[in-house]
Design a protein around this motif. Structure first.
Motif, mmCIF file in Angstrom:
data_model
loop_
_atom_site.group_PDB
_atom_site.id
_atom_site.type_symbol
_atom_site.label_atom_id
_atom_site.label_comp_id
_atom_site.label_asym_id
_atom_site.label_seq_id
_atom_site.Cartn_x
_atom_site.Cartn_y
_atom_site.Cartn_z
ATOM 1 N N SER A 129 1.021 -1.248 0.126
ATOM 2 C CA SER A 129 -0.027 0.034 -0.146
ATOM 3 C C SER A 129 0.803 1.204 -0.154
ATOM 4 O O SER A 129 0.685 2.080 -0.770
ATOM 5 C CB SER A 129 -0.822 -0.136 1.352
ATOM 6 N N SER A 130 1.925 1.205 0.691
ATOM 7 C CA SER A 130 2.962 2.131 0.831
ATOM 8 C C SER A 130 3.576 2.562 -0.505
ATOM 9 O O SER A 130 3.783 3.776 -1.039
ATOM 10 C CB SER A 130 3.788 2.066 1.973
ATOM 11 N N GLN A 136 1.440 4.299 -3.148
ATOM 12 C CA GLN A 136 1.061 5.657 -2.830
ATOM 13 C C GLN A 136 2.262 6.441 -3.463
ATOM 14 O O GLN A 136 2.188 7.411 -4.069
ATOM 15 C CB GLN A 136 0.746 6.011 -1.570
ATOM 16 N N ARG A 180 3.066 9.238 -6.316
ATOM 17 C CA ARG A 180 3.607 10.436 -6.369
ATOM 18 C C ARG A 180 4.780 10.843 -7.284
ATOM 19 O O ARG A 180 5.055 11.829 -7.869
ATOM 20 C CB ARG A 180 4.218 10.726 -4.860
ATOM 21 N N SER A 214 2.641 1.084 -9.734
ATOM 22 C CA SER A 214 1.266 1.386 -9.222
ATOM 23 C C SER A 214 0.124 0.234 -9.520
ATOM 24 O O SER A 214 -0.572 -0.095 -8.963
ATOM 25 C CB SER A 214 0.660 2.673 -9.186
ATOM 26 N N ARG A 268 -7.600 3.490 -0.781
ATOM 27 C CA ARG A 268 -6.284 4.202 -1.096
ATOM 28 C C ARG A 268 -6.476 5.355 -2.354
ATOM 29 O O ARG A 268 -6.179 6.318 -2.421
ATOM 30 C CB ARG A 268 -5.162 3.034 -1.278
ATOM 31 N N TYR A 273 -5.773 9.210 -2.704
ATOM 32 C CA TYR A 273 -4.764 9.730 -3.785
ATOM 33 C C TYR A 273 -5.598 11.034 -4.118
ATOM 34 O O TYR A 273 -5.044 12.159 -4.580
ATOM 35 C CB TYR A 273 -4.415 8.737 -4.835
ATOM 36 N N ASP A 289 -2.781 13.315 -3.191
ATOM 37 C CA ASP A 289 -1.651 13.109 -4.165
ATOM 38 C C ASP A 289 -1.879 13.572 -5.673
ATOM 39 O O ASP A 289 -0.696 13.463 -6.319
ATOM 40 C CB ASP A 289 -1.447 11.606 -4.240
ATOM 41 N N ARG A 346 0.354 17.340 -3.545
ATOM 42 C CA ARG A 346 0.123 17.388 -2.191
ATOM 43 C C ARG A 346 -0.359 18.658 -1.644
ATOM 44 O O ARG A 346 -0.456 19.047 -0.287
ATOM 45 C CB ARG A 346 0.952 16.772 -1.122
#
Length: 459
Positions: free
Chosen positions: A49-50, A53, A57, A64, A83, A87, A91, A135
């Motif tokens: 998941s990290s 994201q 970015r 992804s 998620r 975003y 993001d 962001r």
């Protein structure tokens, strides 16, 4: 499988797998049962998941898209869509049409079978990654909050001086003569529908209070402004293309409980000032705030308000099926090699041993996943490294308020819980676009702890 009901493996439609389901629904690629935090390919889903994201970015669509594939085929599609919605708010740049496309794909996935769920998620992930990253709403929300707290401190302590001024002159938004009585003397249901001011049942407070600790009055926002004047200033800012003031006014209205008035005003402003595509984007943010985040006082709803406003002020693939087939083939050949005790000839874009501290994707192992948090990585590491985006980098307004936010983190602002004082080099690095030739490279200094720093921990 784990015994945490809210974190268990799910079917592709998001429902949990029952103990009576067939065993093959819970087996990984090499025929072994896998736990709630694992995927069929042997990955930790929190780290994936990290990775997803950070890939959004850093404009890394292949990664992804693959993460969406791996997570969905492993039963975590609900987590993927959660998620993807974040975003849109955290993001992606304000008002991008890709926000509407991602939301449309989620509605399609809700009505689809397993394979189409995976395809919809993969396509949404690629769309998010290829959109312009920023962001900005997060930085504005954080900076406005700290700026208001700083002004309160200055009002209450003659020796304290604010570090930065608010984007508007507070005197132009106050009208004591027109504010109504304290809210215990009037109907509050209309105001407290969107903001943070609804009292908890066990609260000792008799009525909601503003930022200065005074009883909130009818037509008053949390920072002591008259809501009508804030709404008028929002209209003027949109007409004058002042994105900073417009963002602040939308934030103040949203957090103060004037959501109904705000969204109604913004719809009118969009029709008057924005393109047809921007109107559609505004409607997407509005529906997102109302439908996905039922608690309209949450931070996600405030970000939606900011981005919807910025989109008005600033207003204008089938190949996934082939890539899914390629991923299926890699998964099959990779699993066969692993079962036979051999090193796979083909690999996914990221392999498990690359998702560890000190390896290629070191930056994704941060405080947002158990491995990074356990290794001691906190907000300081994330703010310097984890929030960086791809070229052309953050817009000027985002850079301004990112710097403000990080400067406010200095312990000398003791009305907040002290965090850490960032150096100028660290602040500059956090705002520097990542290297397009090596998007995952981060310096070993600047708080990017190495294996030696944390005693050789790898997970």
């Amino acid at each position: 499988m784990g015994n945490k009901d809210d974190e268990r493996q799910q079917r592709l439609d998001g429902s949990p797998i029952d103990d009576g389901d067939e065993a093959d629904e819970e087996l990984n690629d090499i025929g072994e049962a896998y736990r709630w935090h694992q995927t069929k390919g042997g990955y930790n889903r929190h780290i994936l998941s990290s990775l997803m994201q950070k890939s959004v970015r850093r404009n890394q669509p292949e990664i992804s898209e693959w993460v969406a594939y791996e997570m969905c085929r492993s039963g975590y599609s609900d987590n993927v869509w959660k998620r993807l919605n974040l975003y849109i708010l955290e993001d992606l740049a304000a008002g991008v049409k890709e926000a509407t496309e991602i939301r449309a794909l989620e509605r399609i996935a809700d009505r689809s079978d397993d394979r189409d769920v995976i395809l919809s998620a993969m396509r949404a992930a690629r769309i998010a990654t290829e959109a312009r990253p920023s962001r900005e709403a997060t930085y504005l929300n954080d900076g406005f909050d700290k700026g208001c707290k700083d002004r309160v401190r200055a009002q209450q302590d003659d020796e304290h001086e604010t570090l930065y001024d608010l984007p508007v002159d507070p005197g132009t938004l106050t009208d004591e003569g027109e504010l109504g009585p304290p809210l215990e003397e009037t109907v509050t249901d209309k105001q407290l529908t969107f903001g943070d001011g609804v009292r908890e049942d066990d609260s000792d407070d008799e009525v909601p209070t503003n930022d200065f600790g005074e009883s909130l009055r009818a037509d008053e926002t949390y920072h002591g402004f008259h809501q009508r004047l804030v709404r008028d200033r929002l209209r003027d800012a949109v007409s004058g293309n002042d994105d900073e003031v417009a963002a602040f006014c939308s934030w103040e209205l949203a957090r103060s409980g004037y959501g109904e008035e705000f969204w109604s005003d913004l719809a009118d402003l969009a029709i008057e000032h924005a393109s047809a595509s921007a109107i559609t984007v505004v409607e997407t943010y509005k529906r997102m705030a109302r439908e996905r985040y039922e608690d309209l006082s949450c931070w996600e709803s405030k970000l939606a308000a900011i981005y919807a406003t910025l989109s008005v002020v600033r207003s204008e693939s089938p190949a996934a099926m082939d890539r899914m087939g390629e991923f299926d083939q890699i998964a099959s050949e990779r699993a066969e090699a692993m079962i036979n005790g051999e090193k796979p000839d083909v690999t996914f874009p990221a392999e498990p041993d690359e998702l560890a501290i000190g390896e290629k994707y070191d930056v994704v192992v941060d405080k947002h996943c158990y491995a990074g948090k356990g290794a001691g990585r906190g907000w300081d590491h994330f703010k310097v490294h984890g929030g960086r985006v791809a070229e052309p980098g953050e817009p000027p307004l985002a850079m301004k308020w990112r710097r403000i936010s990080m400067e406010y983190d200095h312990p000398r602002f003791d009305y907040r819980v002290p965090e850490v004082a960032f150096t100028e080099a660290e602040i500059e690095h956090s705002l520097k676009p990542v290297d397009p030739e090596d998007a995952w490279d981060e310096p070993a200094d600047l708080r990017n702890m190495t294996l030696n720093d944390i005693g050789g921990a790898e997970k």
